[in-house]
Design a protein around this motif. Structure first.
Motif, mmCIF file in Angstrom:
data_model
loop_
_atom_site.group_PDB
_atom_site.id
_atom_site.type_symbol
_atom_site.label_atom_id
_atom_site.label_comp_id
_atom_site.label_asym_id
_atom_site.label_seq_id
_atom_site.Cartn_x
_atom_site.Cartn_y
_atom_site.Cartn_z
ATOM 1 N N GLY A 170 23.863 8.671 9.671
ATOM 2 C CA GLY A 170 24.937 7.909 10.274
ATOM 3 C C GLY A 170 25.466 8.532 11.549
ATOM 4 N N CYS A 182 24.890 -0.154 11.628
ATOM 5 C CA CYS A 182 25.856 0.397 10.681
ATOM 6 C C CYS A 182 25.259 0.612 9.298
ATOM 7 C CB CYS A 182 27.082 -0.515 10.580
ATOM 8 S SG CYS A 182 27.946 -0.764 12.154
ATOM 9 N N LEU A 211 26.502 3.728 7.444
ATOM 10 C CA LEU A 211 27.923 4.032 7.619
ATOM 11 C C LEU A 211 28.753 3.444 6.488
ATOM 12 C CD1 LEU A 211 28.247 3.244 11.441
ATOM 13 C CD2 LEU A 211 27.502 5.366 10.342
ATOM 14 N N ASP A 212 29.844 4.115 6.176
ATOM 15 C CA ASP A 212 30.757 3.559 5.186
ATOM 16 C C ASP A 212 31.652 2.510 5.839
ATOM 17 O OD1 ASP A 212 32.954 4.845 6.492
ATOM 18 O OD2 ASP A 212 32.753 6.618 5.222
ATOM 19 N N ALA A 213 32.485 1.867 5.031
ATOM 20 C CA ALA A 213 33.270 0.734 5.518
ATOM 21 C C ALA A 213 34.257 1.145 6.610
ATOM 22 C CB ALA A 213 34.011 0.078 4.350
ATOM 23 N N THR A 238 32.236 1.871 9.808
ATOM 24 C CA THR A 238 31.703 0.591 10.283
ATOM 25 C C THR A 238 32.775 -0.179 11.037
ATOM 26 O OG1 THR A 238 30.023 0.390 8.555
ATOM 27 C CG2 THR A 238 30.800 -1.649 9.544
ATOM 28 N N ASP A 253 23.920 -7.247 6.550
ATOM 29 C CA ASP A 253 25.291 -7.314 6.050
ATOM 30 C C ASP A 253 25.893 -8.679 6.373
ATOM 31 O OD1 ASP A 253 28.012 -7.057 5.544
ATOM 32 O OD2 ASP A 253 28.111 -4.995 6.286
#
Length: 202
Positions: free
Chosen positions: A122, A146, A149-151, A154, A177
């Motif tokens: 990431g 992304c 990547l976490d939320a 992101t 996503d």
């Protein structure tokens, strides 16, 4: 609509044809199953893979512009970024310019002194995005930017991309996503079986 990026009949033996006209600040999403040809489509727009069809930016045809110039204006960001030096800082001519962008995506300027192989997937994704944005491309071809990547991170990346769009930068976004499609895209194109592409409702 003012025409920025125009794509007509873009295809190779695996995917296409693809037709799309984008205006300044627009974001289109490209979705589909793994292996359907989404990354190939981005690579054709970037003139990295052989293809048929017409691609133009602000009226200038892709095949009439030197490849290096085209790829600086219409920049491809692969899911796995490439690095010519293992020293992160070697990739940034002006560290002062990089710092605000690094902070925007949750990175520290101290990372410019690190080795690429010490960065997480990431971190490499975000560092490569900053590296490219410093060249101020007009079109971003983003391949799963992304995915690692976490939320929270992101959201920071999407916020930066939204700011850039307001200045007129266009984005072609490949993503799995569905929530990101709804948050980011003005339109969506789906790559179907056999590489056929259709525009779909968001």
């Amino acid at each position: 609509m003012e025409v920025g990026l125009e794509i007509r009949g873009l295809k190779n033996s695996l995917v296409g044809p693809f037709d799309c006209v984008m205006g300044p600040g627009e974001c289109i999403a490209v979705t589909g199953r793994s292996g359907a040809g989404k990354s190939r489509l981005l690579r054709m727009i970037a003139d990295l893979d052989p293809h048929e069809g017409v691609v133009a930016f602000r009226g200038y045809l892709q095949n009439e512009i030197a490849a290096a110039q085209w790829r600086r204006q219409v920049m491809y960001f692969p899911a796995e970024s490439g690095w010519w030096s293992d020293n992160v800082g070697d990739h940034f001519a002006n560290r002062a310019e990089a710092e605000p962008l690094l902070h925007a995506v949750g990175l520290s300027e101290d990372m410019l002194g690190m080795s690429v192989h010490r960065l997480s997937t990431g971190e490499r994704q975000r560092m490569a995005l900053v590296r490219g944005l410093l060249l101020q491309p007009d079109v971003l071809l983003l391949d799963e930017p992304c995915s690692a990547l976490d939320a929270v991170i992101t959201a920071r990346v999407e916020e930066l991309l939204s700011r850039i769009r307001k200045a007129g930068t266009m984005i072609v976004l490949v993503t799995h996503d569905e929530d990101q499609v709804r948050r980011m895209a003005d339109r969506r194109f789906r790559v179907l079986e056999g590489g056929r592409i259709c525009e779909d409702m968001i």
